[in-house]
Design a protein around this motif. Structure first.
Motif, PDB file in Angstrom:
ATOM      1  N   ILE A 187       0.675  -1.026  -0.038  1.00 15.32           N
ATOM      2  CA  ILE A 187       0.187  -0.023  -0.027  1.00 15.32           C
ATOM      3  C   ILE A 187       0.991   1.117  -0.051  1.00 15.32           C
ATOM      4  O   ILE A 187       1.825   1.481   0.727  1.00 15.32           O
ATOM      5  CB  ILE A 187      -1.028  -0.201   1.272  1.00 15.32           C
ATOM      6  N   ASP A 188       0.234   2.367  -0.717  1.00 15.65           N
ATOM      7  CA  ASP A 188       1.474   3.542  -0.943  1.00 15.65           C
ATOM      8  C   ASP A 188       1.384   4.042   0.491  1.00 15.65           C
ATOM      9  O   ASP A 188       2.488   4.476   1.099  1.00 15.65           O
ATOM     10  CB  ASP A 188       0.607   4.342  -1.976  1.00 15.65           C
ATOM     11  N   SER A 207      -3.934   4.052  -2.371  1.00 18.22           N
ATOM     12  CA  SER A 207      -3.073   3.710  -3.142  1.00 18.22           C
ATOM     13  C   SER A 207      -3.253   4.547  -4.426  1.00 18.22           C
ATOM     14  O   SER A 207      -3.766   5.656  -4.513  1.00 18.22           O
ATOM     15  CB  SER A 207      -3.570   2.237  -3.731  1.00 18.22           C
ATOM     16  N   TYR A 266       3.343  -1.139   3.568  1.00 19.19           N
ATOM     17  CA  TYR A 266       3.139   0.067   3.037  1.00 19.19           C
ATOM     18  C   TYR A 266       4.499   0.967   2.918  1.00 19.19           C
ATOM     19  O   TYR A 266       5.528   0.517   3.643  1.00 19.19           O
ATOM     20  CB  TYR A 266       2.166   0.733   4.143  1.00 19.19           C
TER      21      TYR A 266
END
Length: 451
Positions: A3-4, A21, A67
């Motif tokens: 996940i960003d 995202s 992440y």
């Protein structure tokens, strides 16, 4: 799953993680939430955070998630507690208060003038996260401010002090605190000239000092192991969100109804016409906190606005049954009806306390007009966030009713102002993300608000 960005909201009882995202693209996406208990009282807040991350993975149908970046907002352990001390209440004290509230602080104590021994005792009992000292326009009064600095330097608390008063004695105040081994941060005067507020620099410094010291609090010292970005007070994150959104869509206000408080944020300069009649300056970005208006913890205060008997009659229930229908998360229709009625009253009361008023006075030359408080007549958008407004039926109607000006003396938004709901309930966390990703945060807010 990678996940960003994860943004974590560490509340007093619940920790919620929000996943995003496609960051750094024209189409960032909100992909889901997870939650867990806030474990600050257990001595390690990361335990609850790990539970929330596992819950997020489960909700997304994944074994685990990774992440790239994590940001956080926090109101755990009472949030950002501050005391504010100035010279004249209507001038420097109010300016310092506006700065503290705009930063997301919970103000636990306010004094004006020379500090007394009982004031110092109160500060020790409050045990704030930050103490703010202001007072005097630049190159004005010095003696009282310096006396207050000496008294605050003697208080046996290891908390940082922010000085935002008369610039003439700033260095003396700094040397005084350092000689007592105390942390101090100098900022620009919050009230440098008569009728001039300067709250922006103070707001930014308060949030920075909060981030530096929140990790030293009980149970919070391990938070940096997981959070790679900023940590700011949750109400300050909502204000940040309002500020970046206003630049894109125009003047707005945000109403956040919670279980304990109702916050109102507004970002507007008001109208030129009404500004001519202001008797004291108002900040462009203003936050008010109504600590007596909450739909669970402070539900009794809301009901007492109309009286228990009348409230019960309005909902078709017996007076003695009211408490049976007050729940933190209403499930039955009757519970939802009671929560909805309280939310409506909280919205109307909080907005009426936030908004400015037109007053007609009489003097030697006859009748004249003055304006006290914030002019909201240029607000184009009335935004609702928080569980009560976004999860109960009728939220848009409640926001529409904000424009009702029965007496005609309130400077409320005009009829063309449009109500919006934060459907994804993530305005605060997007405010935290906006520190590094303002464009992406605005895009995500637009999606949540259907703008």
């Amino acid at each position: 799953m990678k996940i960003d960005v994860i943004v974590t909201e560490i509340g007093s009882t619940t920790t919620v993680v929000n996943a995003f995202s496609n960051i750094n693209s024209p189409n960032p996406i909100f992909i889901g939430q997870g939650q867990g208990p806030t474990t600050v009282l257990e001595g390690d807040v990361t335990k609850g955070l790990e539970i929330a991350l596992k819950n997020l993975a489960k909700n997304l149908g994944e074994e685990r998630i990774d992440y790239n970046q994590m940001y956080a907002t926090s109101s755990a352990a009472g949030g950002l507690k501050m005391t504010v001390h100035g010279l004249v209440y209507d001038m420097t004290v109010r300016a310092a208060k506006e700065a503290a509230l705009g930063a997301g602080a919970v103000i636990k104590g306010i004094t004006a003038g020379l500090l007394k021994d009982e004031d110092l005792d109160d500060i020790i009992k409050i045990n704030p996260n930050i103490v703010m000292l202001a007072g005097g326009v630049d190159y004005g009064e010095e003696n009282i401010i310096y006396e207050n600095a000496k008294k605050l330097a003697s208080v046996p608390l290891e908390v940082p002090l922010i000085y935002g008063g008369n610039v003439k004695i700033a260095k003396r105040v700094e040397e005084l605190f350092k000689s007592h081994g105390k942390d101090i941060v100098l900022i620009e005067n919050v009230y440098p000239k008569i009728d001039e507020l300067n709250v922006g620099p103070a707001r930014d410094v308060i949030q920075r000092v909060f981030e530096e010291h929140i990790t030293k609090g009980p149970g919070m010292e391990k938070i940096r192991q997981l959070v790679t970005g900023t940590i700011i007070p949750t109400p300050g994150a909502v204000m940040k969100a309002a500020m970046v959104l206003q630049r894109e869509i125009g003047d707005l206000m945000v109403i956040d109804v919670g279980g304990a408080t109702t916050d109102v944020h507004s970002v507007t300069d008001g109208s030129e016409e009404m500004n001519k009649y202001l008797i004291s300056p108002e900040p462009r970005e203003k936050r008010t906190v109504e600590g007596d208006l909450g739909v669970f913890i402070n539900s009794e205060n809301i009901i007492n606005l109309v009286g228990q008997e009348k409230f019960a009659q309005r909902l078709g229930i017996f007076e003695q049954e009211i408490n049976n229908f007050i729940k933190p998360i209403p499930q039955t229709q009757k519970e939802r009806d009671v929560s909805k009625a309280m939310t409506q009253m909280a919205v109307e009361t909080a907005v009426n306390r936030h908004v400015g008023k037109i007053k007609l006075l009489y003097g030697p030359t006859g009748r004249y007009k003055i304006v006290e408080g914030k002019d909201l007549t240029q607000v184009r958008w009335i935004i609702g966030t928080g569980g009560a407004l976004t999860r109960l039926d009728g939220g848009l109607e409640m926001l529409e009713n904000v424009k009702r000006n029965l007496k005609g003396d309130l400077l409320l938004p005009k009829d063309n102002a449009k109500p919006l709901l934060d459907h994804d309930y993530n305005m605060g966390v997007l405010g935290a993300m906006a520190v590094n990703f303002p464009r992406e945060s605005v895009s995500l807010m637009r999606k949540s608000l259907n703008v």
